[in-house]
Design a protein around this motif. Structure first.
Motif, PDB file in Angstrom:
ATOM      1  N   ARG A  16      -5.055   3.089  10.148  1.00  0.00           N
ATOM      2  CA  ARG A  16      -5.922   2.079   9.547  1.00  0.00           C
ATOM      3  C   ARG A  16      -5.828   0.731  10.256  1.00  0.00           C
ATOM      4  NH1 ARG A  16      -2.261   2.046   4.880  1.00  0.00           N
ATOM      5  NH2 ARG A  16      -0.869   0.247   5.033  1.00  0.00           N
ATOM      6  N   CYS A  17      -4.966   0.656  11.266  1.00  0.00           N
ATOM      7  CA  CYS A  17      -4.772  -0.634  11.939  1.00  0.00           C
ATOM      8  C   CYS A  17      -5.081  -0.486  13.420  1.00  0.00           C
ATOM      9  CB  CYS A  17      -3.340  -1.124  11.729  1.00  0.00           C
ATOM     10  SG  CYS A  17      -3.086  -2.837  12.234  1.00  0.00           S
ATOM     11  N   THR A  18      -6.309  -0.771  13.792  1.00  0.00           N
ATOM     12  CA  THR A  18      -6.731  -0.687  15.183  1.00  0.00           C
ATOM     13  C   THR A  18      -6.232  -1.891  15.967  1.00  0.00           C
ATOM     14  OG1 THR A  18      -8.777  -1.889  14.747  1.00  0.00           O
ATOM     15  CG2 THR A  18      -8.825   0.519  14.457  1.00  0.00           C
ATOM     16  N   ARG A  26      -7.844  -4.908  14.654  1.00  0.00           N
ATOM     17  CA  ARG A  26      -7.228  -5.371  13.412  1.00  0.00           C
ATOM     18  C   ARG A  26      -5.943  -6.135  13.703  1.00  0.00           C
ATOM     19  NH1 ARG A  26      -7.026  -7.731   8.693  1.00  0.00           N
ATOM     20  NH2 ARG A  26      -5.578  -6.809   7.193  1.00  0.00           N
ATOM     21  N   GLN A  51       0.815  -1.196   0.000  1.00  0.00           N
ATOM     22  CA  GLN A  51       0.000   0.000   0.000  1.00  0.00           C
ATOM     23  C   GLN A  51       0.862   1.265   0.000  1.00  0.00           C
ATOM     24  OE1 GLN A  51      -3.782  -0.312   2.163  1.00  0.00           O
ATOM     25  NE2 GLN A  51      -2.877  -2.034   3.279  1.00  0.00           N
TER      26      GLN A  51
END
Length: 257
Positions: free
Chosen positions: A233-235, A238, A130
């Motif tokens: 974007r990465c909790t 996640r 990404q």
């Protein structure tokens, strides 16, 4: 006068502590494994003294201890002796394809690291595909207790070894890390229970990571695999999801060693 080539005379000043430590390093180099009783017998010292010497060598990265309490050459000693002894399996070569597959599967950056004293050394990495991603950090050494891979490897150690690695407690200059040694110990209990460790912006702001220990076929902890991602974007939830693929990768690498 030049040395004639014979053995050097013993120095006239006391160097027993340093001399004993160097003798143990030599024994590790020659024998590849030692127990406390072996060191005590060969040096003619008490077992408590032998244990202190080995703990110091572990702290400096010259030795490592497996779950059977056998001491083996650590990364610092392996780096020094290089090709003079039969090399261990090439961890990076074996692990890299697994890192790449994991990075492709979870679309995030993966790392391979080992424990050096109370630090975690990044050996290899594969960046995620990404545009917004965590870069790999090959060669970097960070405090083990602020990285997910470092915590995963620390969790494989006994309490005595952990205390030897932190004789003065944890550093006080990192506000986002465990506050003290007991806090770290409590976190490691959770790591052992779940099989993986988390890093929630502890080593770098804006980065979350999850790490798992790699054990070889004998069950010895040899490394850690990590998935790292931007925190936006990465909790934490996640990271828990990512842990399943991570644990599978750690197991597959260990079975290949």
């Amino acid at each position: 006068m030049e040395n004639s080539g014979g053995p050097s005379p013993s120095p006239s000043y006391p160097v027993s502590a340093a001399g004993n430590a160097l003798r143990v390093v030599r024994l590790l180099h020659e024998l590849d494994e030692l127990r406390v009783m072996d060191v005590a017998d060969r040096l003619g010292v008490a077992r408590s003294t032998a244990h202190r010497i080995l703990a110091m060598l572990v702290f400096e990265g010259f030795a490592m201890q497996d779950r059977h309490k056998v001491y083996r050459p650590g990364p610092a000693l392996r780096a020094i002796r290089g090709s003079q002894a039969a090399p261990p399996p090439d961890l990076i070569t074996i692990a890299h394809p697994h890192l790449r597959r994991l990075a492709d599967a979870v679309r995030e950056t993966t790392h391979l690291m080992v424990l050096e004293g109370n630090g975690s050394r990044f050996l290899d990495g594969v960046e995620g595909p990404q545009a917004l991603r965590v870069s790999y950090r090959t060669g970097t050494l960070l405090p083990a207790h602020v990285t997910s891979g470092g915590k995963a490897m620390l969790a494989a150690l006994s309490t005595d070894r952990l205390r030897a690695l932190y004789p003065n407690g944890l550093p006080e200059d990192q506000a986002r890390t465990p506050k003290d040694f007991e806090s770290l110990m409590n976190e490691l209990v959770s790591v052992r229970r779940h099989g993986y460790a988390l890093n929630l912006q502890e080593s770098e702001r804006g980065v979350h990571a999850v790490g798992a220990c790699v054990r070889d076929r004998a069950g010895t902890a040899v490394a850690a695999v990590v998935v790292a991602a931007p925190s936006v974007r990465c909790t934490r939830a996640r990271l828990t999801e990512l842990s399943q693929a991570l644990l599978t990768t750690a197991r597959d690498i260990g079975q290949s060693l």
